[in-house]
Design a protein around this motif. Sequence first.
Motif, PDB file in Angstrom:
ATOM      1  N   PRO A   4       6.940  56.249  61.698  1.00 18.54           N
ATOM      2  CA  PRO A   4       7.337  57.105  60.396  1.00 18.54           C
ATOM      3  C   PRO A   4       8.242  56.236  59.960  1.00 18.54           C
ATOM      4  CG  PRO A   4       8.163  58.190  62.387  1.00 18.54           C
ATOM      5  CD  PRO A   4       7.056  57.157  62.991  1.00 18.54           C
ATOM      6  N   HIS A  48       5.376  58.353  66.089  1.00 15.07           N
ATOM      7  CA  HIS A  48       4.907  58.948  64.605  1.00 15.07           C
ATOM      8  C   HIS A  48       5.917  59.940  64.005  1.00 15.07           C
ATOM      9  CE1 HIS A  48       1.104  56.530  65.299  1.00 15.07           C
ATOM     10  NE2 HIS A  48       1.050  56.684  64.115  1.00 15.07           N
ATOM     11  N   VAL A  49       6.483  60.557  64.886  1.00  9.10           N
ATOM     12  CA  VAL A  49       7.187  61.794  64.605  1.00  9.10           C
ATOM     13  C   VAL A  49       8.720  61.729  65.171  1.00  9.10           C
ATOM     14  CG1 VAL A  49       5.334  63.356  64.416  1.00  9.10           C
ATOM     15  CG2 VAL A  49       6.808  63.419  66.408  1.00  9.10           C
ATOM     16  N   TRP A  72       8.281  64.261  59.924  1.00 11.63           N
ATOM     17  CA  TRP A  72       7.644  63.121  59.845  1.00 11.63           C
ATOM     18  C   TRP A  72       7.395  62.355  58.462  1.00 11.63           C
ATOM     19  CZ3 TRP A  72       5.480  67.819  60.298  1.00 11.63           C
ATOM     20  CH2 TRP A  72       4.620  68.474  59.494  1.00 11.63           C
ATOM     21  N   LEU A  74       4.845  59.489  57.012  1.00 12.53           N
ATOM     22  CA  LEU A  74       3.828  58.854  57.399  1.00 12.53           C
ATOM     23  C   LEU A  74       2.996  57.977  56.427  1.00 12.53           C
ATOM     24  CD1 LEU A  74       2.544  61.217  59.851  1.00 12.53           C
ATOM     25  CD2 LEU A  74       3.723  59.016  60.559  1.00 12.53           C
ATOM     26  N   ARG A 119       4.831  63.385  54.095  1.00 11.24           N
ATOM     27  CA  ARG A 119       6.069  63.896  54.711  1.00 11.24           C
ATOM     28  C   ARG A 119       6.101  65.488  54.921  1.00 11.24           C
ATOM     29  NH1 ARG A 119      11.219  61.949  51.551  1.00 11.24           N
ATOM     30  NH2 ARG A 119      12.106  62.476  53.534  1.00 11.24           N
TER      31      ARG A 119
END
Length: 297
Positions: A4, A48-49, A72, A74, A119
Amino acid sequence: MAAPRRDANHDTDRETDHDTDRDSGTDSDRDRDRDTRGIVDAAEFLAHVDFRRPEPADPLRRHVEHYWLIDWDLPEPYVSLVVPHPAVHVVFQQFEGQDPFVEFAGIQLGLFTQKLEGRGRVCGIKFRPGSFHPFAPRHPVSDWTGKRLPLAEVLPAARDDLDAVLTPPDATARVAALDTFLLGLAPAPDPRADLARDLVDTIRTDRTIRRVADFARAQGMTVRAMQRLFSTYVGVGPKWIILRYRIHEALEHAESTPSTDWATLAADLGYADQAHLIRDFTATVGVPPTAYAQSTH
């Protein structure tokens, strides 16, 4: 997929969180954040988070296991997968391009899938198994198993201040808003909820529990009485919980130990043989354990 993106406020937020004991300042908090049991490919998920599990206020800890906060940002979509615990959740959610909302999530029986993109932010409350029923005593928790419902259908008296929970940039304020939300509900004490919670915790921590009949007898209960208690207070039966915690352990082994001896692990987890473990793992996760282990290393 890429990790992220971090905005300028993100590092400031993390520094603010570390200033408080309840969010990330203690060893127990860090251990809780690292506990990823049930998350499929936890390393990929954490890449990713931004994921945190702060504790609730002291008066709430008999009911709430922890809060969970996910943020997040991304550049491309990511799908998270979770093998659910025997717990119900209240979840405040903000997805890009949607109005914020809050829902009640009963125990999900199968693999839980959530697509994340752009987001977003989620602030969840994970109740201890057996401990939600005092908040909504007119219904057995099994009424909501497998369902995700608007919170008002389960807790019509709850005041869900979405802005207070989802808007603050720092976790400290979000946790305080979740505390305020729950403290306003003031459930009555219920010894049977405490009993159900303790029984589930015993199953989670004691690997020797393999048969419901033996466990019920050891607790001075009939199988039927235990099943009724679990239906009312937990939402699933004791056999389901025994099997689910086995799968969580198998997942953890698959991710942490590339050369897992599956026959030995099956015996350690109480399976009759390796084939039964492979069958349950594949039915729950979607792939056999050896293939899963290879994909995460």
